[in-house]
Enzyme design. Structure first.
Site, PDB file in Angstrom:
ATOM      1  N   GLY A  42      -4.101   6.463  -5.495  1.00  0.00           N
ATOM      2  CA  GLY A  42      -5.070   7.559  -5.670  1.00  0.00           C
ATOM      3  C   GLY A  42      -4.536   8.622  -6.613  1.00  0.00           C
ATOM      4  O   GLY A  42      -5.241   9.093  -7.512  1.00  0.00           O
ATOM      5  N   GLN A  54       4.372  -9.823 -10.667  1.00  0.00           N
ATOM      6  CA  GLN A  54       3.824 -11.051 -11.261  1.00  0.00           C
ATOM      7  C   GLN A  54       2.852 -11.728 -10.295  1.00  0.00           C
ATOM      8  O   GLN A  54       1.782 -12.173 -10.678  1.00  0.00           O
ATOM      9  CB  GLN A  54       4.954 -12.031 -11.580  1.00  0.00           C
ATOM     10  CG  GLN A  54       5.908 -11.555 -12.665  1.00  0.00           C
ATOM     11  CD  GLN A  54       7.034 -12.554 -12.870  1.00  0.00           C
ATOM     12  OE1 GLN A  54       6.825 -13.760 -12.871  1.00  0.00           O
ATOM     13  NE2 GLN A  54       8.251 -12.063 -13.024  1.00  0.00           N
ATOM     14  N   CYS A  80     -11.008  26.591  11.643  1.00  0.00           N
ATOM     15  CA  CYS A  80     -11.939  25.830  12.486  1.00  0.00           C
ATOM     16  C   CYS A  80     -11.499  25.863  13.953  1.00  0.00           C
ATOM     17  O   CYS A  80     -11.628  26.887  14.597  1.00  0.00           O
ATOM     18  CB  CYS A  80     -12.116  24.424  11.933  1.00  0.00           C
ATOM     19  SG  CYS A  80     -13.706  23.739  12.403  1.00  0.00           S
ATOM     20  N   GLU A  88     -11.197  -8.194   2.694  1.00  0.00           N
ATOM     21  CA  GLU A  88     -12.271  -7.190   2.627  1.00  0.00           C
ATOM     22  C   GLU A  88     -12.554  -6.688   1.212  1.00  0.00           C
ATOM     23  O   GLU A  88     -13.638  -6.223   0.917  1.00  0.00           O
ATOM     24  CB  GLU A  88     -11.902  -5.979   3.490  1.00  0.00           C
ATOM     25  CG  GLU A  88     -11.988  -6.268   4.962  1.00  0.00           C
ATOM     26  CD  GLU A  88     -11.211  -5.262   5.773  1.00  0.00           C
ATOM     27  OE1 GLU A  88     -10.189  -4.763   5.264  1.00  0.00           O
ATOM     28  OE2 GLU A  88     -11.624  -4.995   6.903  1.00  0.00           O
ATOM     29  N   GLU A 136      -9.526  24.963   2.855  1.00  0.00           N
ATOM     30  CA  GLU A 136      -8.570  24.077   2.165  1.00  0.00           C
ATOM     31  C   GLU A 136      -9.244  23.063   1.244  1.00  0.00           C
ATOM     32  O   GLU A 136      -8.601  22.532   0.344  1.00  0.00           O
ATOM     33  CB  GLU A 136      -7.658  23.370   3.183  1.00  0.00           C
ATOM     34  CG  GLU A 136      -8.316  22.305   4.062  1.00  0.00           C
ATOM     35  CD  GLU A 136      -8.900  22.848   5.368  1.00  0.00           C
ATOM     36  OE1 GLU A 136      -9.253  24.040   5.406  1.00  0.00           O
ATOM     37  OE2 GLU A 136      -9.024  22.072   6.332  1.00  0.00           O
ATOM     38  N   LYS A 173       9.482  -7.813 -19.966  1.00  0.00           N
ATOM     39  CA  LYS A 173       9.377  -8.984 -19.098  1.00  0.00           C
ATOM     40  C   LYS A 173       8.032  -8.978 -18.356  1.00  0.00           C
ATOM     41  O   LYS A 173       7.344 -10.002 -18.277  1.00  0.00           O
ATOM     42  CB  LYS A 173      10.541  -8.949 -18.101  1.00  0.00           C
ATOM     43  CG  LYS A 173      10.660 -10.181 -17.255  1.00  0.00           C
ATOM     44  CD  LYS A 173      11.947 -10.126 -16.437  1.00  0.00           C
ATOM     45  CE  LYS A 173      11.958 -11.236 -15.401  1.00  0.00           C
ATOM     46  NZ  LYS A 173      13.060 -11.081 -14.457  1.00  0.00           N
ATOM     47  N   HIS A 197     -13.610  25.306   6.469  1.00  0.00           N
ATOM     48  CA  HIS A 197     -12.340  24.737   5.983  1.00  0.00           C
ATOM     49  C   HIS A 197     -12.098  25.157   4.532  1.00  0.00           C
ATOM     50  O   HIS A 197     -12.497  24.440   3.614  1.00  0.00           O
ATOM     51  CB  HIS A 197     -12.386  23.207   6.064  1.00  0.00           C
ATOM     52  CG  HIS A 197     -12.376  22.693   7.459  1.00  0.00           C
ATOM     53  ND1 HIS A 197     -11.216  22.367   8.114  1.00  0.00           N
ATOM     54  CD2 HIS A 197     -13.379  22.460   8.326  1.00  0.00           C
ATOM     55  CE1 HIS A 197     -11.510  21.956   9.334  1.00  0.00           C
ATOM     56  NE2 HIS A 197     -12.819  21.995   9.485  1.00  0.00           N
ATOM     57  N   SER A 236       0.859  -1.194   0.000  1.00  0.00           N
ATOM     58  CA  SER A 236       0.000   0.000   0.000  1.00  0.00           C
ATOM     59  C   SER A 236       0.893   1.242   0.000  1.00  0.00           C
ATOM     60  O   SER A 236       2.119   1.132   0.015  1.00  0.00           O
ATOM     61  CB  SER A 236      -0.920  -0.024   1.213  1.00  0.00           C
ATOM     62  OG  SER A 236      -0.146  -0.086   2.379  1.00  0.00           O
ATOM     63  N   SER A 237       0.260   2.399  -0.016  1.00  0.00           N
ATOM     64  CA  SER A 237       0.979   3.691   0.015  1.00  0.00           C
ATOM     65  C   SER A 237       1.897   3.912  -1.183  1.00  0.00           C
ATOM     66  O   SER A 237       2.973   4.488  -1.055  1.00  0.00           O
ATOM     67  CB  SER A 237       1.816   3.851   1.291  1.00  0.00           C
ATOM     68  OG  SER A 237       1.051   3.606   2.414  1.00  0.00           O
ATOM     69  N   GLY A 275      -9.149  20.606  14.483  1.00  0.00           N
ATOM     70  CA  GLY A 275      -8.825  19.477  15.352  1.00  0.00           C
ATOM     71  C   GLY A 275      -9.888  19.259  16.402  1.00  0.00           C
ATOM     72  O   GLY A 275     -10.858  20.017  16.498  1.00  0.00           O
ATOM     73  N   THR A 310      10.737  -7.993 -10.573  1.00  0.00           N
ATOM     74  CA  THR A 310       9.367  -7.961 -11.109  1.00  0.00           C
ATOM     75  C   THR A 310       8.476  -9.028 -10.462  1.00  0.00           C
ATOM     76  O   THR A 310       7.275  -9.047 -10.701  1.00  0.00           O
ATOM     77  CB  THR A 310       9.355  -8.198 -12.638  1.00  0.00           C
ATOM     78  OG1 THR A 310       9.816  -9.526 -12.886  1.00  0.00           O
ATOM     79  CG2 THR A 310      10.225  -7.194 -13.368  1.00  0.00           C
TER      80      THR A 310
END
Ligand code: GLN
Length: 532
Positions: A21, A196, A381, A153, A508, A227, A506, A16-17, A354, A192
């Protein structure tokens, strides 16, 4: 059957990471550069109904959509890269899927049948995906499946997406698998095998990827791509490399060099206009300008995980690019108190949103420092609430506080909003989403926005207590924005201060790389004037 939308499913493998996205959002941006209208869905296979109750330490920022859904931070990437406003429906979770199915079962909708993962859960997933396609009427719907292939999941979702391809047809659904190709320094080579393996795992679910995007630390070469194409059974031109880059905004350009758009449009049979990526190239160019720089200290509680303030960080970058400067962000942990030494070298300060008492002391110290030393301060906020509290204290209301932290204070300058007092459940019950704010003529806020009424996104339970409104006004706090009925204070300022502005909303969440947010621009302008 008429096919209104085509679907591009993005899955992840190996680890992951790796920026799945961002990769998916970059594909969307490339499609838009061909005049193809794209929207996005993020599937989060966890059981939480939404991200609202999740800790920012674990999960990063909670992104709030205009319609008031508390969602995964990837929706923020999609909004910024695709320049669209997504509805909260665009974040599908296992919690939402099961909730709908169980509600239907209780209503008796399943007419006596035994309710099962296949077909009831999988049908519900497909229906939610198709609903977004219909509502958005986008030509292409990007569907990003969170987690990595092989997670228990994720299985009902993969099964639904496999069925979707069968039902919608091969020309209308394609699968993009994002993997990681590690470089083993000791052996001096890329490996790789994990790619695979994860492709094999995907195949075991009945899904053959049409494209593999290999994330890697360094660029990989053509023989290696050959490959991967060979072992994973994808076309050679559909093995794409996305090595690490300095800025996430460069990813669409990298993928574009690899001709991702051409392959996808051909694969899902979309006739497009000639490509024009110049707006995005302009964005990347502006972000790289750094003849001058300005520093901002973000004083917050969740600073160990930078993702907790991701939209603020990006908004600061957008504003800096707009002004043709570079922003250096320093994250400062708000403890019980904060030494001036930790912030005195900074051109400007920002206190983000927060919850909870920890770190409030350090935030109040920051407010006091800003007032006494005339350093620009932006409060968002909870940040705005801290500005009001410390201002009140400096004006003699000694133990002024928010009832969130001290229910017995003599001066509850920040208090629970009236409609919040009867609420028992924590999830999805704050004042959430877009509300109008009326600006007061001639204030810093109004001059920044150059507008009378603005729409901004909210996520709060507490609010400036109207019983103290007159008192703080008389002491010199300017209320420069309020709800149109004038009942809720939205923005406060100190007119004599170079830049001391707090907003209950917010901002942002609305900043875009090609359209920096006016308050962030105005804040950085003040920071530049205060350059150390
Ligand atoms: N805890 C504060 C409230 O609920 C601030 C929330 C926030 O910063 N998002 O009002």
């Amino acid at each position: 059957m008429i096919h209104l939308s085509k679907y591009i499913v993005v899955t992840g493998g190996v680890v992951s990471s790796i920026g799945k996205g961002i990769t998916a959002a970059s594909i969307g941006r490339i499609l838009r550069s061909y005049g193809v209208d794209a929207t996005a869905i993020k599937i989060d296979p966890y059981l939480n109904w939404d991200s609202g109750t999740m800790s920012p330490y674990q999960h990063g920022e909670v992104f709030v959509t205009y319609d008031g859904m508390e969602t995964d931070l990837d929706l923020g990437h999609y909004e910024r890269f695709l320049d669209v406003n997504l509805s909260g429906e665009s974040n599908i979770t296992t919690g939402k899927v099961y909730d709908s199915v169980i509600k239907r079962e209780r209503r008796g909708d399943y007419l006596g049948s035994c309710v099962q993962i296949i077909p009831h859960i999988t049908d519900q997933i497909k229906s939610m995906i198709r609903q977004i396609a219909r509502d958005s009427s986008a030509q292409v719907v990007l569907v990003e499946l969170g987690g990595t292939v092989g997670d228990i999941e994720g299985q009902p979702f993969l099964e639904s997406l496999r069925q979707l391809r069968n039902e919608e047809g091969h020309d209308n659904v394609m699968f993009v698998h994002v993997t990681y190709v590690p470089y083993l320094r000791a052996a001096g080579e890329f490996k790789t095998k994990p790619t695979q393996h994860s492709t094999k795992e995907l195949r075991s679910m009945g899904i053959n990827p049409d494209m593999i995007i290999c994330r890697s630390e360094l660029p990989i070469n053509e023989p290696l791509k050959r490959k991967i194409a060979h072992f994973c059974d994808v076309a050679q031109e559909a093995v794409i490399n996305a090595p690490d880059v300095g800025s996430i905004y460069e990813v669409p350009l990298i993928l574009n060099q690899e001709k991702v758009g051409e392959y996808i449009l051909d694969r899902i049979k979309i006739k497009s206009k000639p490509q024009d990526l110049s707006e995005w190239e302009g964005v990347v160019d502006a972000l790289q300008k750094n003849n001058n720089s300005v520093s901002v200290g973000i004083v917050g509680k969740y600073v160990q995980l930078e993702d907790a303030y991701i939209s603020i960080r990006e908004s600061l970058k957008h504003a800096a690019a707009h002004l043709g400067v570079k922003v250096n962000i320093e994250y400062i942990k708000a403890e019980e108190s904060l030494d001036n030494d930790k912030i005195s070298h900074l051109d400007s300060l920002l206190i983000p949103g927060g919850f909870g008492e920890r770190g409030i002391g350090g935030k109040l110290d920051t407010v006091r420092y800003s007032i006494q030393n005339e350093v620009p301060l932006f409060g968002i906020c909870l940040g705005m609430q801290c500005m009001v509290i410390e201002f009140a204290r400096l004006q003699g209301m000694e133990d002024a506080h928010s009832t969130e932290f001290d229910p017995d204070t003599h001066y509850p300058v920040i208090d629970l909003m009236e409609e919040q007092k009867k609420i028992k459940n924590m999830g999805g019950t704050m004042r959430l989403g877009s509300y109008s704010c009326q600006l007061r003529e001639g204030t810093k806020a109004q001059k920044a926005y150059r507008n009378e009424v603005v729409e901004e996104r909210h996520r709060h339970r507490f609010e400036l207590n109207n019983e103290y409104r007159e008192q703080v006004k008389q002491k010199g706090l300017l209320i420069s924005g309020a709800s149109p009925d004038d009942f809720l204070v939205e923005i406060v300022e100190l007119p004599e201060h170079p830049w001391f502005l707090g907003c209950q909303f917010h901002p942002e969440f609305k900043s875009r790389p090609n359209r920096a947010h006016p308050l962030f621009v105005s804040f950085l302008e003040a920071a530049l004037k205060n350059k150390k």
